[in-house]
Design an enzyme around this catalytic site. Sequence first.
Site, mmCIF file in Angstrom:
data_model
loop_
_atom_site.group_PDB
_atom_site.id
_atom_site.type_symbol
_atom_site.label_atom_id
_atom_site.label_comp_id
_atom_site.label_asym_id
_atom_site.label_seq_id
_atom_site.Cartn_x
_atom_site.Cartn_y
_atom_site.Cartn_z
ATOM 1 N N ASP A 118 64.462 112.917 105.497
ATOM 2 C CA ASP A 118 65.637 112.239 106.051
ATOM 3 C C ASP A 118 66.438 111.548 104.941
ATOM 4 O OD1 ASP A 118 67.166 111.402 108.409
ATOM 5 O OD2 ASP A 118 66.523 109.414 107.765
ATOM 6 N N HIS A 133 63.586 116.315 114.420
ATOM 7 C CA HIS A 133 63.786 115.541 113.196
ATOM 8 C C HIS A 133 62.472 114.923 112.712
ATOM 9 C CE1 HIS A 133 65.875 112.936 110.385
ATOM 10 N NE2 HIS A 133 65.164 111.941 110.849
#
Length: 334
Positions: A116, A311
């Site tokens: 991320d 994610h």
Amino acid sequence: SAADKLTPGDTRVKYETAQIRGKTYSYMLGEPEGQPKDTIVLVHGFPDIGFGWRCQIPYLISLGLRVVVPDMLGYGGTDAPAEIEPYSLKSLSDDLAELARKFVGEDGQIILGGHDWGGAVVWRLPLWHPKLIKGVFSVCTPFPPPRSEYHDLKDVIALGILTNFKYQLQFRGPETEANIQGEEKLRQFFTCMFGGRTSDGEPAFDVSKGILFDKLDSLKPSPLLSKEELEYYVKKYAAHPAPELHGPLNWYRTAKLNFEEDRPLAETPTVLEMPSLLVTAEKDTALPPEMARNMDKYFKDLTKKSVNASHWALTQAGPQVNEYIGEWIKSSVW
Ligand SMILES: O=C(NCCCc1ccccc1)N[C@H]1CC[C@H](OCc2c(F)cccc2F)CC1
């Protein structure tokens, strides 16, 4: 085994702090049996802490690596300066380089991994400290090429481009840190960001909208976090004075700073020479795999893999992510 993950406060790692460029960084340190084959530094994203790498740490130690996992600036046991400058990708890279050199010395090397926002950091660090990096990988985050022109995200989105980043307009503004304060709101926030839904199956976070604050108090637990893990995240964030999210959200306020610091990099063709790995997550709505479609020209030795996960691939597809990282280290780095 790869299915093994750290628990909150796990005694298989040491919890240390270091003074890094005027800030206190807190990090987990995992040491292998015997002499480490290499040192690996893992960089988490938002909203996370070093504990976000819990599924990778035991596995990487079992490969004979020394594992260093900081809480990044603004998070957990690490300082959270109020101003924005310390959160630029170059400043964060310089912090991590200093932390790394505590373990490998001025002329040593590390393997560097990010997820991320940590992925955005790890793609810039080798451009500022090329000799330090033996190999670099990112989970979810593609390589953001240095740009020679600045376009504010609001204008880009108004053109219908990068609409998957629209939530960032909310995150860089005042309302998120104003609305998420105190342990109960933090608990709802993590449940929301880690995929919790209301009883009629509605999410409270959508990348093309942001957080739907009025839905936060009606979310069911996220399947991605146990109760203990959720409480660990809440306690770590609650350790900072309100607004507890100010530091973490400063990462979203650095676009202009990052552009200015990237300028010298944009003037010459950028190529990362060291072995590099990208693991994309097929169901990541903020960072879909196709964002990586033009990446290859910036790398000499790039391996691309993908996992069938959201994610939160580090935990949702832990064993598969570990297999790709392990394979890449054994075949490309060693
Ligand atoms: O905001 C982030 N994570 C929070 C949302 C997590 C979540 C997603 C989906 C569901 C639930 C939760 N991550 C950032 C990481 C840096 C990225 O910016 C740098 C950058 C570029 F600008 C352009 C190209 C590549 C590149 F890396 C922008 C997303």
